[in-house]
Write a protein that holds these residues in place. Structure first.
Motif, PDB file in Angstrom:
ATOM      1  N   VAL A 290       6.761  -4.285 -13.794  1.00  0.00           N
ATOM      2  CA  VAL A 290       7.467  -3.334 -12.939  1.00  0.00           C
ATOM      3  C   VAL A 290       7.041  -1.939 -13.394  1.00  0.00           C
ATOM      4  N   GLY A 291       6.723  -1.086 -12.440  1.00  0.00           N
ATOM      5  CA  GLY A 291       6.267   0.252 -12.790  1.00  0.00           C
ATOM      6  C   GLY A 291       7.347   1.306 -12.632  1.00  0.00           C
ATOM      7  N   VAL A 292       7.278   2.336 -13.464  1.00  0.00           N
ATOM      8  CA  VAL A 292       8.120   3.527 -13.292  1.00  0.00           C
ATOM      9  C   VAL A 292       7.168   4.714 -13.211  1.00  0.00           C
ATOM     10  N   PRO A 293       7.155   5.406 -12.075  1.00  0.00           N
ATOM     11  CA  PRO A 293       6.184   6.483 -11.885  1.00  0.00           C
ATOM     12  C   PRO A 293       6.505   7.690 -12.748  1.00  0.00           C
ATOM     13  N   LYS A 294       5.491   8.272 -13.342  1.00  0.00           N
ATOM     14  CA  LYS A 294       5.664   9.424 -14.219  1.00  0.00           C
ATOM     15  C   LYS A 294       4.486  10.352 -14.040  1.00  0.00           C
ATOM     16  N   THR A 295       4.723  11.532 -13.574  1.00  0.00           N
ATOM     17  CA  THR A 295       3.699  12.567 -13.566  1.00  0.00           C
ATOM     18  C   THR A 295       4.397  13.903 -13.484  1.00  0.00           C
ATOM     19  N   ILE A 296       4.089  14.739 -14.409  1.00  0.00           N
ATOM     20  CA  ILE A 296       4.710  16.055 -14.418  1.00  0.00           C
ATOM     21  C   ILE A 296       4.241  16.874 -13.220  1.00  0.00           C
ATOM     22  N   ASP A 297       3.074  16.487 -12.681  1.00  0.00           N
ATOM     23  CA  ASP A 297       2.477  17.235 -11.566  1.00  0.00           C
ATOM     24  C   ASP A 297       3.084  16.868 -10.212  1.00  0.00           C
ATOM     25  N   ASN A 298       3.921  15.827 -10.168  1.00  0.00           N
ATOM     26  CA  ASN A 298       4.572  15.395  -8.924  1.00  0.00           C
ATOM     27  C   ASN A 298       3.570  14.952  -7.867  1.00  0.00           C
ATOM     28  N   ASP A 299       2.415  14.451  -8.273  1.00  0.00           N
ATOM     29  CA  ASP A 299       1.372  14.144  -7.297  1.00  0.00           C
ATOM     30  C   ASP A 299       1.171  12.655  -7.032  1.00  0.00           C
ATOM     31  N   LEU A 300       2.201  11.847  -7.340  1.00  0.00           N
ATOM     32  CA  LEU A 300       2.105  10.422  -7.032  1.00  0.00           C
ATOM     33  C   LEU A 300       2.718  10.161  -5.655  1.00  0.00           C
TER      34      LEU A 300
ATOM     35  N   ALA B 236      13.153  -6.100 -12.746  1.00  0.00           N
ATOM     36  CA  ALA B 236      12.656  -7.117 -13.680  1.00  0.00           C
ATOM     37  C   ALA B 236      13.624  -8.292 -13.732  1.00  0.00           C
ATOM     38  N   HIS B 237      14.904  -7.974 -13.808  1.00  0.00           N
ATOM     39  CA  HIS B 237      15.944  -8.998 -13.863  1.00  0.00           C
ATOM     40  C   HIS B 237      15.905  -9.899 -12.627  1.00  0.00           C
ATOM     41  N   GLU B 238      15.639  -9.287 -11.493  1.00  0.00           N
ATOM     42  CA  GLU B 238      15.640 -10.045 -10.236  1.00  0.00           C
ATOM     43  C   GLU B 238      14.280 -10.649  -9.912  1.00  0.00           C
ATOM     44  N   GLY B 239      13.311 -10.488 -10.833  1.00  0.00           N
ATOM     45  CA  GLY B 239      11.997 -11.056 -10.602  1.00  0.00           C
ATOM     46  C   GLY B 239      11.197 -10.371  -9.520  1.00  0.00           C
ATOM     47  N   ASP B 240      11.533  -9.110  -9.312  1.00  0.00           N
ATOM     48  CA  ASP B 240      10.891  -8.335  -8.247  1.00  0.00           C
ATOM     49  C   ASP B 240       9.652  -7.628  -8.805  1.00  0.00           C
ATOM     50  N   PHE B 241       8.625  -8.435  -9.176  1.00  0.00           N
ATOM     51  CA  PHE B 241       7.471  -7.871  -9.890  1.00  0.00           C
ATOM     52  C   PHE B 241       6.433  -7.280  -8.943  1.00  0.00           C
ATOM     53  N   GLY B 242       5.496  -6.565  -9.540  1.00  0.00           N
ATOM     54  CA  GLY B 242       4.473  -5.910  -8.719  1.00  0.00           C
ATOM     55  C   GLY B 242       5.025  -4.726  -7.954  1.00  0.00           C
ATOM     56  N   THR B 243       6.188  -4.268  -8.383  1.00  0.00           N
ATOM     57  CA  THR B 243       6.806  -3.139  -7.696  1.00  0.00           C
ATOM     58  C   THR B 243       6.877  -1.913  -8.616  1.00  0.00           C
ATOM     59  N   MET B 244       7.192  -0.830  -8.008  1.00  0.00           N
ATOM     60  CA  MET B 244       7.398   0.433  -8.717  1.00  0.00           C
ATOM     61  C   MET B 244       8.669   1.038  -8.141  1.00  0.00           C
ATOM     62  N   VAL B 245       9.518   1.616  -8.985  1.00  0.00           N
ATOM     63  CA  VAL B 245      10.715   2.258  -8.447  1.00  0.00           C
ATOM     64  C   VAL B 245      10.334   3.618  -7.878  1.00  0.00           C
ATOM     65  N   ALA B 246      11.022   3.998  -6.825  1.00  0.00           N
ATOM     66  CA  ALA B 246      10.671   5.249  -6.149  1.00  0.00           C
ATOM     67  C   ALA B 246      11.919   5.935  -5.628  1.00  0.00           C
TER      68      ALA B 246
ATOM     69  N   LEU C 129       7.181  -6.867 -18.128  1.00  0.00           N
ATOM     70  CA  LEU C 129       6.774  -5.617 -18.749  1.00  0.00           C
ATOM     71  C   LEU C 129       7.188  -4.469 -17.836  1.00  0.00           C
ATOM     72  N   ILE C 130       7.853  -3.466 -18.402  1.00  0.00           N
ATOM     73  CA  ILE C 130       8.152  -2.259 -17.637  1.00  0.00           C
ATOM     74  C   ILE C 130       7.213  -1.165 -18.129  1.00  0.00           C
ATOM     75  N   ALA C 131       6.296  -0.759 -17.222  1.00  0.00           N
ATOM     76  CA  ALA C 131       5.280   0.230 -17.590  1.00  0.00           C
ATOM     77  C   ALA C 131       5.635   1.569 -16.986  1.00  0.00           C
TER      78      ALA C 131
ATOM     79  N   VAL D  22      -3.492   0.313 -14.276  1.00  0.00           N
ATOM     80  CA  VAL D  22      -3.612  -0.852 -15.147  1.00  0.00           C
ATOM     81  C   VAL D  22      -2.534  -1.880 -14.778  1.00  0.00           C
ATOM     82  N   ALA D  23      -1.305  -1.389 -14.579  1.00  0.00           N
ATOM     83  CA  ALA D  23      -0.199  -2.285 -14.226  1.00  0.00           C
ATOM     84  C   ALA D  23      -0.512  -3.051 -12.936  1.00  0.00           C
ATOM     85  N   THR D  24      -1.064  -2.339 -11.960  1.00  0.00           N
ATOM     86  CA  THR D  24      -1.400  -2.966 -10.680  1.00  0.00           C
ATOM     87  C   THR D  24      -2.409  -4.094 -10.867  1.00  0.00           C
ATOM     88  N   LYS D  25      -3.432  -3.830 -11.663  1.00  0.00           N
ATOM     89  CA  LYS D  25      -4.461  -4.866 -11.895  1.00  0.00           C
ATOM     90  C   LYS D  25      -3.898  -6.037 -12.680  1.00  0.00           C
ATOM     91  N   LEU D  26      -3.037  -5.753 -13.650  1.00  0.00           N
ATOM     92  CA  LEU D  26      -2.433  -6.838 -14.439  1.00  0.00           C
ATOM     93  C   LEU D  26      -1.534  -7.682 -13.545  1.00  0.00           C
TER      94      LEU D  26
END
Lengths: 342, 342, 342, 342
Positions: C120-130, C297-307, C97-99, C108-112
Motif C-alpha cells: 500500500v502506498g502513501v504519497p509523499k512529495t514536498i513539491d505537491n507534484d504527484l 492493508a488490513h482489508e487486503g486492498d493492495f496495489g493502492t495508494m491513499v489519496a 508493506l506500507i511504502a 518501486v512499490a508499483t512494480k513490486l
C-alpha cells in the motif's frame, strides 16, 4: 526643540521601535518637534525630510525594516558633503540629530559632533560587534531566526544521515554563529575570530557519526580555515579574501564530504536573518534606546551614544561606542567547545 | 565525583538545556558521574534517581519542561525529611547536588547547605523575580509568547473597536507584564508593584478611542486596583486576596466596559506562557548556567548559585539569590507610561 | 498480520505522523504487528528492520524527518535486488508493506505489486507534484516557511530599495513558488512550467519601483528563461540544464540589477523548507493518510495508494498516483499574474 | 462598474487578503471602481464608505483583522433598514456589493439578493461550519494557533504529571477542536456534535497515566456532557445552556481532577485564535476567493457565493452556502478516537 532622526547602514529589526519611542517621548512628554530624514545621511545631505507625528509611528513597533529608509551614504566621502549637511540642518532649524546606525553611521556622527553638530547616537548592528554596549537590537532576532532554521535542519540531517553546514551572518565577529550554534545544538561552530583547522572539524563530524546519524556545523560568513587549507583558484576570492561564489559554507561542505565520506549540504541563511518582526528582547531594547536617546537630546547631552550595561540604559561617549570591534572572547568560545563533536 | 541534579517548582523553558549542559560538561570534560533525581526534592527524599549519560540528554535542548519531572515537595515541611535526604545522598554516594529551581527550591538548598550538604543552585523563575541575577531563563520565552498573543489581539481589537484585556503571569512581580506590554505596544500596563486606579485606566482607554478604534491593556495576574475600587462578594477572593473566578483580567474588562462604553474582552494566557521550546536567549542562558554550575561543583564552590551579571555568568552566595523579591523599579515603569493612553 | 513500514526519498514534514498513525491503528484497533524498515528500500533489501510498538511512536507527531531514516536506494537498479527483498519479506514474515514516498519509492512499490508483493502506498512529495491526490503532506509546511521568509524579506527590500529574488524548491513543478508567492505578496513568480521572459520580469520590477521602493521576485529552482536569454559558459550547467553555481536565483538577481539599475539580492531557502515541525494541515493530512493506509492493508486492498480528494481520503490505484507529474495549470498561474508588477 | 465591499461578523485572518484581491483585480484587470463600506452592514445602512484604490490595499495581505472594520448590524432587524440600504446604494451609484461574512452576513445578502440587490458573497467563518464550501479561510490559522498552544502544553503537563484541558472555539461545530486535537496529539477531543460521557473521558485520562505522566484533553467551547452529569447551580448557565463562568473547560478540569486523582488545569485560548497574520493556506484561499468574487460581480453572476470544492474555486448559489450548519461527521470523529486514551 526640533529634533531630526535618521537610520543608516544595513537594516535591522528594531529600527522602527527606536523611531517610535523617540517620537512618542519627544512629542508626548517633552513637546518637541520631530523630523525624519530619509535614507541615512543622504537625508540631511540632500535635505530630504518630513515631519514625524504620533500618527506616523502608529503600528510600526512590530514591523521590521525602517520607515525612514536607509543607505550607506557617507558625507565625508563626498565633496562638500559636510557643509551641505550643516547648511540643511540650519535651514530646517534642526537643533539636534538622533543618528541610529552602526560603525559607519556612528563614525560620521562622531566626526560631526567634533564639528559642533548636536548629535546623539543609537548603536545598531545585527552582528552585535559594537563595543560600549552589552547588546544591540536586531541581534536577538537574527539569532532566533538562525536557531529556528537549525532546529529544522536537524531533522533533515538525521533522516538522511548527512552533515549540514549552516552559514550565518558575521563578517568580522562570530556572535550570531556562537549564540545560534549554542542554541541550536551545533556539533561545531566556526568564527572569524579563530582560524579553524578543517581536519579537526572533520574529526568532530566523524566522531558524531559514530553514535548519531547526523552533524550540524554552524559557520560565520567571515570564518577562515588555517593558512593553506583552502586552495582556491585565482578569482574565487573577493577583495576581503572571502570565497566569492557560494561562500565559506559551500567550500566547507565540500571539504567535509570529502574528508568524512558522509554527504554534506549547505544552507546560507542570508537576508532572512535581518528582516521581519523583532523579538520581544529587541523591541524592548530598541524602545528603551529610543526613549533614552531623546532624553539625552532633550537634556543637551550631545556627543553621546545610548548603551546597554547590565539591565540599564545609559549614555556613553560616542567615541567609546565605535572605538573597537567587539569580538567573541576566548572563554565564550570555550563554552561552546564543550558540545563539539558529540 | 558523583553529582546529582534535580529540578523543582513550576516548569520553565530551559530546564532541559541546563540539565544537558551539566551532563555534557560533567561527563565529557570532567569525567564525573551524573545522577538525575526525580520530581524535585521528592527525588532525594525518596531516593528515586537514575544515572544520566550523554545519550539521555540528546535532543532535549529545544524541548520545554524537564526530563526529570518536578514537584513542590519541601523536605523541611516533612517529618524527618532532611534526615532521609542526607541518608539517601549518602547511600547513593552523591558528592554534590545541583538544584535547579526558584525561591522555594533554592530556599531548601540554602538550608541544606547550612547543614553541610554540598549544593550548587541554578536560579529558575519564569517571573524573573529572583534577586541576585539580571535575568532567569524562561522569562524571555514567556515574554515572547505573550507578545505574540498581543500582536494577534491588536487586529481583533481594531476590527471590532474593542478593548482587549490580556492577563499574563506575575503574582508578585510584573516583569512579564512590563516587557510583554512594552513589546506588544500596550496602551496600559498594570503590575502587582503598584495599585492601579481603574478610573485612570478607563481614561487611558477612552483617550485611545478618540483617535483609534481599539485599546490593549496588559495586566499581571497579581495586580490590584486601589482599595475600595474592587467590590467583590465574600467568597470570590482566594487566600491571597486574588479574585478567584475569572481573575483580575475578567473583573477589569467588566469595569472598563462599564466606564468607557466600549465593548471589552479578556484573554488569560495562563499555562501556554511556560511551556514549549525556549527562545535562543533562554537556551543560551540556561546552557551557560548549566556549564557554570557543574564547574562550581567540580571546583568545590558549594553554597553558591550561578547568576547572570551583565554578560557574565558567575557564582554568588546562595543566600543572595533568594534574599529578596526583585520587583519592577519605578523608573522602568515610567518608561512604559510614556506609551499609555495613546 | 505483520505489516512493514518504510519511508523513501527526500524527507518531508509529516512522515513521522504517518508512521505514528499506522502504528496506533494497526496495533490499537486491528491488533496487528508492526515492523519498521530502515532507510527506505535499503531496509527490506538488506533485511534491516525493528519492531514498532506504541511506545516507539510516542512524541513523534510534531517532529520533522522520519524515525525510520530514508534513502534513494532502488532495488530494481541493483542486481538481484528484487529477489533479496522478497526473500527478506518472507523470512521476516511480512504480510504487507506500507511504502511512504514519492515518484521513485512508489514506482518501486508499483512494480513490486505487479510481482505479487502486498503493498500500500502513501504519497509523499514536498513539491505537491504527484497526480492522483489533491495535496501531499509537507507541501503546506514548505509553503509556510517560504512565506514567512518572504514576509521578512519585504522589510529589508523596502528599507534598502532593493529587488530581492527568493529561490524556492520546485525542480519540475512550481507549486511551492506559486503558493508562497501568492501568500507572500510577490511582485513576480517564475515557475518551471513556463519559460519566463527576463525582460518582462525586469519590466514588472521597474514598474514596481515607480510607486514603491522594493520588489520581491519568487523563482522556483527549476524555472528557466526564454531560450538564448541565459548566456552561460560551458560547464556552468549541470546534467539537467540547471545553472550549477548559485542557481537560477543568483543569475536572475544579476540580470535584474543590470536591467533595472536597482540593487538586487538573492536568498536561496534550500533545505530549511523541508525540515522541522509540520503545520496543522500537514499533521492532519499525514495522520489521515496513515490511518487509511493501514486500513487498506488490513482489508487486503493492495496495489493502492491513499489519496486526498476534496476533504476525503480514499485509496486509488498505485499506478494512478505516479502516472504523471502534476504541474501548475494555466488558470492557477493567471490568478497570480493579477498581482505582478504592482 | 462601481463595486462595494464589506466585511461582517467576527473577525478572521484572511479578510484583508480578500479585500486586496478584490481591489487588485477589480481595478487592475477590469477597470472598475471599488468602494469600501465601514463595519459590515452598518456601512451601507448609514452610507459610510470610502473609495478603495490600489494604494489602500498595499501591505495588508499579511495583516489579520479587516481594514474595513466589522459589526453584527443586521438591517432586517432595524425598522426601515433595508430601504435605507437600497437608497444609499443608489445614491452612491453602487452596481454590485461583495459581502464577506458568515451565516448572518450572508443571510442578509441572500435576502437582499431576493429583493433585487446585486450581491456576491464570500464565506467567512473561523469555525469552518458553513456548508457549500470545503473550507473557509481563518480556520487553518485558528487550528495552527491552537496546535502550537497544545504543543507547548504537552511539556508542562509532562513535567507536572497533570491533565491539561484546552478549550478552543466552536460553539456549534467542533472542527477546530477536531483538527487541533488531531494535530496536537490530544488524548481526548470533545465536540458540540456529540454529548460526552465524562466518566469515559476520565477513563481515557486514567489509562494515559498508567504509562505516561500527562494527559491533554481538547474541548470545544460548545461541547456538553451527557444529561445530568453537569450539576450546576441556577444562574451558572447562560441563555444557550453554556456554563457561564469559566466555561466548559473549567468545569471539565474540576471533574477530571476529582475522578482521576490527578491535578488538572484549564487553558482557554479565546480571542488569540482569531487574530494575527494568516497562514499560507488562508492567505491563498482568501486571495482566490477575492479574485473569483470580483470576477462573479464583473460577469453579473449575482446571488452567488464563492466556494472551495477540492482545489477549485467556483460560484454556488448563495442559499446553498448558508443552508445548513456543516458539523463534524461521525467518520471524521472516529479517526480521532483511534488516539484516545493512549
Amino acid at each position: 526643540m526640533r529634533i531630526g532622526v535618521l537610520t543608516g547602514g544595513g537594516d535591522c529589526p528594531g529600527l522602527n521601535a527606536v523611531i517610535r519611542a523617540v517620537v512618542r517621548r519627544g512629542i508626548g512628554e517633552y513637546g518637541h518637534e520631530l523630523v525624519g530624514f530619509r535614507d541615512g545621511w543622504r537625508g540631511p545631505l540632500e535635505g530630504v525630510s518630513r515631519p514625524l507625528g504620533i500618527a506616523d509611528v502608529r503600528g510600526i513597533l512590530p514591523r521590521g525594516g525602517t520607515i525612514l529608509g536607509s543607505s550607506r551614504t557617507n558625507p565625508f566621502k563626498i565633496d562638500g558633503g559636510v557643509g551641505r549637511i550643516r547648511a540643511n540642518l540650519e535651514t530646517q532649524g534642526i537643533d539636534a540629530l538622533i543618528a541610529i546606525g552602526g560603525e559607519d553611521t556612528l563614525g560620521v556622527a562622531t566626526k560631526l559632533d567634533e564639528l559642533g553638530v548636536h548629535v546623539v547616537g543609537v548603536p545598531k548592528t545585527i552582528d552585535n560587534d559594537l563595543s560600549g554596549t552589552d547588546y544591540t537590537f536586531g541581534f536577538d532576532t537574527a539569532v532566533n531566526i538562525a536557531m529556528e532554521a537549525i532546529d529544522r535542519l536537524h531533522t533533515t540531517a538525521e533522516s538522511h544521515h548527512r552533515t549540514l553546514v549552516v552559514e550565518v551572518m558575521g563578517r568580522h565577529a562570530g556572535w550570531i554563529a556562537l549564540h545560534a550554534g549554542l542554541a541550536g545544538g551545533a556539533n561545531a561552530i566556526l568564527l572569524p575570530e579563530r582560524q579553524f583547522d578543517v581536519a579537526k572539524v572533520a574529526e568532530h563530524v566523524s566522531r558524531r557519526f559514530q553514535h548519531e546519524y547526523a552533524a550540524i556545523v554552524v559557520v560565520a560568513e567571515g570564518a577562515h580555515p588555517l593558512e593553506g587549507q583552502m586552495v582556491v583558484q585565482h578569482g574565487q576570492l573577493d577583495a576581503f579574501g572571502h570565497v566569492r561564489l557560494g561562500g565559506i559554507g559551500q567550500w566547507l561542505a565540500g571539504e567535509l564530504e570529502a574528508r568524512t565520506g558522509k554527504e554534506a549540504r549547505t544552507v546560507v541563511l542570508g537576508h532572512i536573518q535581518r528582516g521581519g518582526t523583532p523579538t520581544a528582547f529587541d523591541r524592548v531594547l530598541a524602545t528603551r534606546f529610543g526613549l533614552r536617546a531623546v532624553q539625552a537630546a532633550h537634556e543637551g547631552d550631545f556627543g553621546t551614544m545610548v548603551a546597554l550595561r547590565g539591565t540599564e540604559i545609559r549614555p556613553v561617549p560616542l567615541k567609546e561606542g565605535t572605538a573597537e570591534l567587539k569580538t567573541v572572547p576566548l572563554e565564550r568560545y570555550a563554552e561552546a567547545e564543550v558540545f563539539f563533536g558529540s
